[in-house]
Design a protein around this motif. Structure first.
Motif, PDB file in Angstrom:
ATOM      1  N   VAL A 235       0.832  -1.197   0.000  1.00 39.02           N
ATOM      2  CA  VAL A 235       0.000   0.000   0.000  1.00 39.02           C
ATOM      3  C   VAL A 235       0.870   1.251   0.000  1.00 39.02           C
ATOM      4  CG1 VAL A 235      -0.162  -0.129   2.522  1.00 39.02           C
ATOM      5  CG2 VAL A 235      -1.828   1.220   1.265  1.00 39.02           C
ATOM      6  N   ALA A 236       0.408   2.279  -0.680  1.00 38.42           N
ATOM      7  CA  ALA A 236       1.097   3.575  -0.666  1.00 38.42           C
ATOM      8  C   ALA A 236       0.592   4.362   0.534  1.00 38.42           C
ATOM      9  CB  ALA A 236       0.831   4.331  -1.954  1.00 38.42           C
ATOM     10  N   ALA A 237       1.315   4.283   1.627  1.00 34.01           N
ATOM     11  CA  ALA A 237       0.937   5.023   2.825  1.00 34.01           C
ATOM     12  C   ALA A 237       1.553   6.412   2.784  1.00 34.01           C
ATOM     13  CB  ALA A 237       1.411   4.285   4.077  1.00 34.01           C
ATOM     14  N   GLY A 238       0.819   7.383   3.280  1.00 35.04           N
ATOM     15  CA  GLY A 238       1.418   8.686   3.505  1.00 35.04           C
ATOM     16  C   GLY A 238       2.173   8.664   4.819  1.00 35.04           C
ATOM     17  N   PHE A 239       2.880   9.727   5.119  1.00 32.28           N
ATOM     18  CA  PHE A 239       3.574   9.771   6.407  1.00 32.28           C
ATOM     19  C   PHE A 239       3.717  11.215   6.854  1.00 32.28           C
ATOM     20  CE2 PHE A 239       6.751   9.191   3.010  1.00 32.28           C
ATOM     21  CZ  PHE A 239       7.522  10.337   3.156  1.00 32.28           C
ATOM     22  N   ALA A 240       3.852  11.369   8.164  1.00 29.55           N
ATOM     23  CA  ALA A 240       3.993  12.688   8.766  1.00 29.55           C
ATOM     24  C   ALA A 240       4.920  12.572   9.962  1.00 29.55           C
ATOM     25  CB  ALA A 240       2.629  13.219   9.209  1.00 29.55           C
ATOM     26  N   GLN A 241       5.462  13.696  10.405  1.00 27.44           N
ATOM     27  CA  GLN A 241       6.336  13.698  11.572  1.00 27.44           C
ATOM     28  C   GLN A 241       5.600  13.113  12.785  1.00 27.44           C
ATOM     29  OE1 GLN A 241       9.615  14.750  12.048  1.00 27.44           O
ATOM     30  NE2 GLN A 241       9.836  15.058   9.846  1.00 27.44           N
ATOM     31  N   ARG A 242       6.268  12.184  13.479  1.00 24.29           N
ATOM     32  CA  ARG A 242       5.668  11.576  14.665  1.00 24.29           C
ATOM     33  C   ARG A 242       5.676  12.532  15.852  1.00 24.29           C
ATOM     34  NH1 ARG A 242       4.394   6.586  16.579  1.00 24.29           N
ATOM     35  NH2 ARG A 242       5.002   5.591  14.619  1.00 24.29           N
ATOM     36  N   ALA A 243       6.645  13.417  15.909  1.00 21.61           N
ATOM     37  CA  ALA A 243       6.797  14.317  17.059  1.00 21.61           C
ATOM     38  C   ALA A 243       6.823  15.769  16.573  1.00 21.61           C
ATOM     39  CB  ALA A 243       8.090  13.981  17.807  1.00 21.61           C
ATOM     40  N   PRO A 244       6.556  16.732  17.471  1.00 16.68           N
ATOM     41  CA  PRO A 244       6.442  18.133  17.056  1.00 16.68           C
ATOM     42  C   PRO A 244       7.741  18.923  17.067  1.00 16.68           C
ATOM     43  CG  PRO A 244       5.843  17.938  19.357  1.00 16.68           C
ATOM     44  CD  PRO A 244       6.165  16.531  18.886  1.00 16.68           C
ATOM     45  N   PHE A 245       8.877  18.287  17.338  1.00 14.08           N
ATOM     46  CA  PHE A 245      10.097  19.040  17.640  1.00 14.08           C
ATOM     47  C   PHE A 245      10.679  19.758  16.428  1.00 14.08           C
ATOM     48  CE2 PHE A 245      10.123  15.213  20.494  1.00 14.08           C
ATOM     49  CZ  PHE A 245       9.448  15.864  21.509  1.00 14.08           C
ATOM     50  N   ALA A 246      10.551  19.188  15.241  1.00 17.88           N
ATOM     51  CA  ALA A 246      11.045  19.875  14.048  1.00 17.88           C
ATOM     52  C   ALA A 246      10.314  21.202  13.877  1.00 17.88           C
ATOM     53  CB  ALA A 246      10.861  18.992  12.817  1.00 17.88           C
ATOM     54  N   GLU A 247       9.010  21.188  14.106  1.00 12.58           N
ATOM     55  CA  GLU A 247       8.231  22.423  14.004  1.00 12.58           C
ATOM     56  C   GLU A 247       8.570  23.379  15.144  1.00 12.58           C
ATOM     57  OE1 GLU A 247       3.545  23.884  13.800  1.00 12.58           O
ATOM     58  OE2 GLU A 247       4.035  21.761  13.996  1.00 12.58           O
ATOM     59  N   GLN A 248       8.685  22.849  16.358  1.00 12.37           N
ATOM     60  CA  GLN A 248       9.011  23.702  17.512  1.00 12.37           C
ATOM     61  C   GLN A 248      10.322  24.450  17.313  1.00 12.37           C
ATOM     62  OE1 GLN A 248       9.041  21.204  20.980  1.00 12.37           O
ATOM     63  NE2 GLN A 248       6.818  20.970  21.053  1.00 12.37           N
ATOM     64  N   LEU A 249      11.302  23.781  16.735  1.00 14.58           N
ATOM     65  CA  LEU A 249      12.626  24.373  16.559  1.00 14.58           C
ATOM     66  C   LEU A 249      12.746  25.177  15.269  1.00 14.58           C
ATOM     67  CD1 LEU A 249      14.683  21.311  17.799  1.00 14.58           C
ATOM     68  CD2 LEU A 249      14.680  23.582  18.876  1.00 14.58           C
ATOM     69  N   GLY A 250      11.702  25.132  14.445  1.00  8.37           N
ATOM     70  CA  GLY A 250      11.747  25.880  13.192  1.00  8.37           C
ATOM     71  C   GLY A 250      12.712  25.314  12.173  1.00  8.37           C
ATOM     72  N   LEU A 251      12.845  23.990  12.134  1.00  8.68           N
ATOM     73  CA  LEU A 251      13.757  23.374  11.173  1.00  8.68           C
ATOM     74  C   LEU A 251      13.236  23.561   9.751  1.00  8.68           C
ATOM     75  CD1 LEU A 251      14.629  19.949  12.840  1.00  8.68           C
ATOM     76  CD2 LEU A 251      15.630  22.201  13.247  1.00  8.68           C
ATOM     77  N   ARG A 252      14.153  23.721   8.817  1.00  9.32           N
ATOM     78  CA  ARG A 252      13.762  23.798   7.409  1.00  9.32           C
ATOM     79  C   ARG A 252      13.283  22.417   6.974  1.00  9.32           C
ATOM     80  NH1 ARG A 252      17.752  26.651   5.607  1.00  9.32           N
ATOM     81  NH2 ARG A 252      19.133  24.928   5.038  1.00  9.32           N
ATOM     82  N   MET A 253      12.120  22.392   6.319  1.00 10.41           N
ATOM     83  CA  MET A 253      11.497  21.128   5.938  1.00 10.41           C
ATOM     84  C   MET A 253      11.518  20.964   4.424  1.00 10.41           C
ATOM     85  SD  MET A 253      10.756  20.142   8.981  1.00 10.41           S
ATOM     86  CE  MET A 253       9.679  18.705   8.761  1.00 10.41           C
ATOM     87  N   LEU A 254      11.425  19.729   3.986  1.00 14.03           N
ATOM     88  CA  LEU A 254      11.374  19.392   2.570  1.00 14.03           C
ATOM     89  C   LEU A 254       9.940  19.073   2.158  1.00 14.03           C
ATOM     90  CD1 LEU A 254      14.544  17.155   2.592  1.00 14.03           C
ATOM     91  CD2 LEU A 254      14.329  19.354   1.412  1.00 14.03           C
ATOM     92  N   ALA A 255       9.706  19.019   0.859  1.00 12.59           N
ATOM     93  CA  ALA A 255       8.357  18.755   0.359  1.00 12.59           C
ATOM     94  C   ALA A 255       7.826  17.401   0.817  1.00 12.59           C
ATOM     95  CB  ALA A 255       8.358  18.833  -1.169  1.00 12.59           C
ATOM     96  N   SER A 256       8.713  16.482   1.112  1.00 11.14           N
ATOM     97  CA  SER A 256       8.310  15.151   1.579  1.00 11.14           C
ATOM     98  C   SER A 256       7.691  15.179   2.970  1.00 11.14           C
ATOM     99  CB  SER A 256       9.521  14.217   1.606  1.00 11.14           C
ATOM    100  OG  SER A 256      10.474  14.689   2.566  1.00 11.14           O
ATOM    101  N   GLY A 257       7.879  16.277   3.704  1.00  7.68           N
ATOM    102  CA  GLY A 257       7.449  16.339   5.100  1.00  7.68           C
ATOM    103  C   GLY A 257       8.555  16.018   6.076  1.00  7.68           C
ATOM    104  N   ALA A 258       9.736  15.687   5.562  1.00  6.79           N
ATOM    105  CA  ALA A 258      10.891  15.385   6.406  1.00  6.79           C
ATOM    106  C   ALA A 258      11.733  16.643   6.608  1.00  6.79           C
ATOM    107  CB  ALA A 258      11.735  14.286   5.773  1.00  6.79           C
ATOM    108  N   ALA A 259      12.503  16.639   7.701  1.00  6.25           N
ATOM    109  CA  ALA A 259      13.425  17.746   7.955  1.00  6.25           C
ATOM    110  C   ALA A 259      14.594  17.659   6.986  1.00  6.25           C
ATOM    111  CB  ALA A 259      13.921  17.685   9.394  1.00  6.25           C
ATOM    112  N   GLU A 260      15.055  18.813   6.532  1.00  6.06           N
ATOM    113  CA  GLU A 260      16.198  18.834   5.630  1.00  6.06           C
ATOM    114  C   GLU A 260      17.493  18.755   6.430  1.00  6.06           C
ATOM    115  OE1 GLU A 260      18.212  21.390   1.963  1.00  6.06           O
ATOM    116  OE2 GLU A 260      16.538  22.260   3.098  1.00  6.06           O
TER     117      GLU A 260
END
Length: 316
Positions: A235-260
């Protein structure tokens, strides 16, 4: 009231107790860095019965892998493992403040760290098809490299209608005895349909009503038409960050939803490193979601962190 921040910060706090975090902690422990590993007890591969495609560990249950890693970490006096989740990670001057919401028996707690390794992983989001979630990790999977071989000689279904379906089907054509693409009521692009027809891959366009476990794997029931008995479903599952820390720290993100990250696991925030499938370099289209690559990225991030602290302690 916020708990006071300790004056003796850890060299590194590693958030996440999967393969990336465990390897990061091991690498830092071997360099005698004062390290804390926070393990929330939530793991992306928890539903899987075995991990695969990892030399010397092929077929190992994930819980057994984690237990062996924990036993190895116990040999390093500078590494502490705590079975608790972080609630927040905040920049604090040149370092970081890590807040533990529960804090164990002593209530909320705040820790200090000179640097961070985020290894919190991704969370899979599955299509809303009844019966799919209970099968995920056993009969249903997302990665042919991780779970394809176990379906050798079986009828395998590929659930989805996007551009990926032909590639997944063709990855499995040497493994499966028969392939069927389930589009769940959606149409296929003409080019993709032509590819599948050319390879004699069957297509079921009807909406999928339900999946249920069967003696051979799973029964796929449709809104109309006969059921399909399959050995497994990809199955083609989507995915998202499990924890909020990338957003809390303001990390630059990629289109995939992963931190760069760069090639060494550094994020866009100095002192914050990321490892495992929550991050990848811009050169990759998506995270490499396997136990082996996660562990490898944990080693690289930890080595880069150690090197950056060394440069800070001994400037030119």
């Amino acid at each position: 009231m916020t708990a006071p921040v300790p004056s003796n910060p850890y060299d590194a706090v590693v958030v996440g107790g999967g393969p990336a975090g465990l390897q990061a902690a091991l690498t830092l422990g071997r360099m005698h860095r004062r390290t804390l590993l926070l393990d929330s007890g939530e793991y992306r591969n928890a539903p899987a019965e075995h991990l695969h495609n990892f030399v010397t560990r092929d077929g190992t249950p994930p819980a057994e892998f984690r237990a062996a890693a924990r036993a190895e970490l116990a040999a390093y006096a500078t590494v502490t493992v705590r079975e608790t989740a972080a609630s927040a990670v905040v920049q604090d001057g040149a370092g970081f403040r890590v807040e533990l919401g529960a804090g164990g028996a002593h209530g909320p707690e705040t820790l200090a760290a000179r640097a961070m390794v985020l290894a919190t992983g991704m969370r899979d989001t599955l299509p809303a098809i009844p019966g799919l979630e209970p099968l995920f990790g056993t009969v249903a999977a997302v990665c042919p490299y991780c779970h394809g071989h176990e379906l050798s000689g079986k009828h395998v279904a590929v659930l989805g209608s996007g551009p990926h379906v032909a590639r997944v089907a063709f990855l499995l054509e040497r493994i499966a005895s028969r392939l069927t693409v389930l589009t769940d009521g959606a149409g296929l692009e003409p080019g993709i349909r032509a590819q599948l027809d050319g390879a004699e891959v069957a297509v079921r366009p009807e909406p999928v009503k339900e999946l249920s476990r069967s003696a051979t794997g799973a029964t796929v029931s449709f809104a109309e038409g006969p059921d399909e008995e399959v050995g497994g479903v990809f199955v083609a599952a989507g995915f998202a960050q499990r924890a909020p820390f990338a957003e809390q720290l303001g990390l630059r993100m990629l289109a995939s939803g992963a931190a760069e990250i760069d090639a060494m696991g550094r994020t866009s925030v100095p002192g914050v490193f990321a490892a495992g499938d929550m991050a990848h370099t811009a050169a990759l289209p998506m995270p490499m979601a396997s136990v082996l690559t996660a562990a490898s990225s944990g080693l690289v991030a930890a080595a880069a962190l150690d090197g950056d602290l060394l440069a800070s302690d001994h400037p030119n």
